[in-house]
Motif scaffolding. Sequence first.
Motif, PDB file in Angstrom:
ATOM      1  N   ARG A  83       3.100  -3.381   0.921  1.00  0.00           N
ATOM      2  CA  ARG A  83       2.064  -3.026  -0.044  1.00  0.00           C
ATOM      3  C   ARG A  83       1.054  -2.150   0.670  1.00  0.00           C
ATOM      4  O   ARG A  83       0.971  -2.134   1.901  1.00  0.00           O
ATOM      5  CB  ARG A  83       1.396  -4.262  -0.624  1.00  0.00           C
ATOM      6  N   TYR A 141      -2.408   1.005   0.066  1.00  0.00           N
ATOM      7  CA  TYR A 141      -3.317   1.841  -0.709  1.00  0.00           C
ATOM      8  C   TYR A 141      -3.028   3.282  -0.296  1.00  0.00           C
ATOM      9  O   TYR A 141      -3.068   3.617   0.889  1.00  0.00           O
ATOM     10  CB  TYR A 141      -4.775   1.464  -0.413  1.00  0.00           C
ATOM     11  N   CYS A 188      -5.571   6.680  -3.836  1.00  0.00           N
ATOM     12  CA  CYS A 188      -6.046   6.554  -5.211  1.00  0.00           C
ATOM     13  C   CYS A 188      -5.400   5.325  -5.849  1.00  0.00           C
ATOM     14  O   CYS A 188      -6.045   4.561  -6.519  1.00  0.00           O
ATOM     15  CB  CYS A 188      -5.690   7.811  -6.001  1.00  0.00           C
ATOM     16  N   ASN A 189      -4.121   5.197  -5.589  1.00  0.00           N
ATOM     17  CA  ASN A 189      -3.327   4.132  -6.199  1.00  0.00           C
ATOM     18  C   ASN A 189      -2.883   3.097  -5.180  1.00  0.00           C
ATOM     19  O   ASN A 189      -2.633   3.423  -4.014  1.00  0.00           O
ATOM     20  CB  ASN A 189      -2.085   4.741  -6.863  1.00  0.00           C
ATOM     21  N   ASN A 190      -2.750   1.871  -5.656  1.00  0.00           N
ATOM     22  CA  ASN A 190      -2.121   0.817  -4.869  1.00  0.00           C
ATOM     23  C   ASN A 190      -0.617   0.957  -5.069  1.00  0.00           C
ATOM     24  O   ASN A 190      -0.168   1.405  -6.130  1.00  0.00           O
ATOM     25  CB  ASN A 190      -2.593  -0.562  -5.325  1.00  0.00           C
ATOM     26  N   TYR A 191       0.146   0.579  -4.057  1.00  0.00           N
ATOM     27  CA  TYR A 191       1.594   0.691  -4.170  1.00  0.00           C
ATOM     28  C   TYR A 191       2.258  -0.485  -3.475  1.00  0.00           C
ATOM     29  O   TYR A 191       1.648  -1.184  -2.664  1.00  0.00           O
ATOM     30  CB  TYR A 191       2.089   2.027  -3.596  1.00  0.00           C
ATOM     31  N   SER A 192       3.530  -0.693  -3.791  1.00  0.00           N
ATOM     32  CA  SER A 192       4.298  -1.772  -3.172  1.00  0.00           C
ATOM     33  C   SER A 192       5.780  -1.466  -3.323  1.00  0.00           C
ATOM     34  O   SER A 192       6.179  -0.561  -4.059  1.00  0.00           O
ATOM     35  CB  SER A 192       3.969  -3.118  -3.826  1.00  0.00           C
ATOM     36  N   ARG A 232       6.466   1.467  -5.873  1.00  0.00           N
ATOM     37  CA  ARG A 232       5.943   1.297  -7.236  1.00  0.00           C
ATOM     38  C   ARG A 232       4.432   1.414  -7.109  1.00  0.00           C
ATOM     39  O   ARG A 232       3.828   0.725  -6.292  1.00  0.00           O
ATOM     40  CB  ARG A 232       6.332  -0.065  -7.791  1.00  0.00           C
ATOM     41  N   ALA A 233       3.842   2.283  -7.886  1.00  0.00           N
ATOM     42  CA  ALA A 233       2.405   2.529  -7.732  1.00  0.00           C
ATOM     43  C   ALA A 233       1.698   2.468  -9.081  1.00  0.00           C
ATOM     44  O   ALA A 233       2.307   2.678 -10.131  1.00  0.00           O
ATOM     45  CB  ALA A 233       2.174   3.905  -7.103  1.00  0.00           C
ATOM     46  N   THR A 234       0.398   2.170  -9.002  1.00  0.00           N
ATOM     47  CA  THR A 234      -0.417   2.264 -10.213  1.00  0.00           C
ATOM     48  C   THR A 234      -0.448   3.738 -10.613  1.00  0.00           C
ATOM     49  O   THR A 234       0.021   4.600  -9.872  1.00  0.00           O
ATOM     50  CB  THR A 234      -1.844   1.723  -9.943  1.00  0.00           C
ATOM     51  N   ARG A 235      -0.986   4.062 -11.765  1.00  0.00           N
ATOM     52  CA  ARG A 235      -0.850   5.422 -12.288  1.00  0.00           C
ATOM     53  C   ARG A 235      -2.168   6.144 -12.492  1.00  0.00           C
ATOM     54  O   ARG A 235      -2.308   6.940 -13.415  1.00  0.00           O
ATOM     55  CB  ARG A 235      -0.071   5.390 -13.584  1.00  0.00           C
ATOM     56  N   LYS A 236      -3.114   5.913 -11.632  1.00  0.00           N
ATOM     57  CA  LYS A 236      -4.373   6.650 -11.734  1.00  0.00           C
ATOM     58  C   LYS A 236      -4.162   8.052 -11.170  1.00  0.00           C
ATOM     59  O   LYS A 236      -3.326   8.261 -10.312  1.00  0.00           O
ATOM     60  CB  LYS A 236      -5.476   5.956 -10.932  1.00  0.00           C
TER      61      LYS A 236
END
Length: 147
Positions: A73, A75, A78-82, A98-102
């Motif tokens: 996992r 950062y 901008c986005n967190n990922y794992s 897999r990342a958040t989508r900001k």
Amino acid sequence: MSPQLTKICLTIAASILCVACQTNDVKPEANPMALTLTGQVWQLTSLAGIPAKTGENKKSVNIEFLTEKNTYRGYAGCNNYSGSYDSSGRKLEIGPARATRKFCQNTSEQESKLFNALSAVDNYKIVDKTLTVTNDLNQILAVFTAN
């Protein structure tokens, strides 16, 4: 020479001989403080030879490898990922992130390069507090330092 003086001389000579016979070789012990892939957060310092930028709010880009289910996992700026990884010896295979989508204008290019680099990782090495990941041609993809 008196018997007492002879005894003293022999004692001194034996002491000197014992000291001279001792070895000064000190065997290095395994460094209990040596870093491993897991157990700390790795802060990105360079990506493809270019110094890493800090992310939004001046937060450092990082990755952490967890032993639980071989997951990672981090950062990306901008986005967190794992995702998941597999490691054996110096070999390291990092699965898709897999990342958040900001969307963050200032860090999106570096994030994209980071995810591409991670997907190409084949090997790693840790020297002192530095993690270097390379591809199958032994080209340096990214360098991290222990946080």
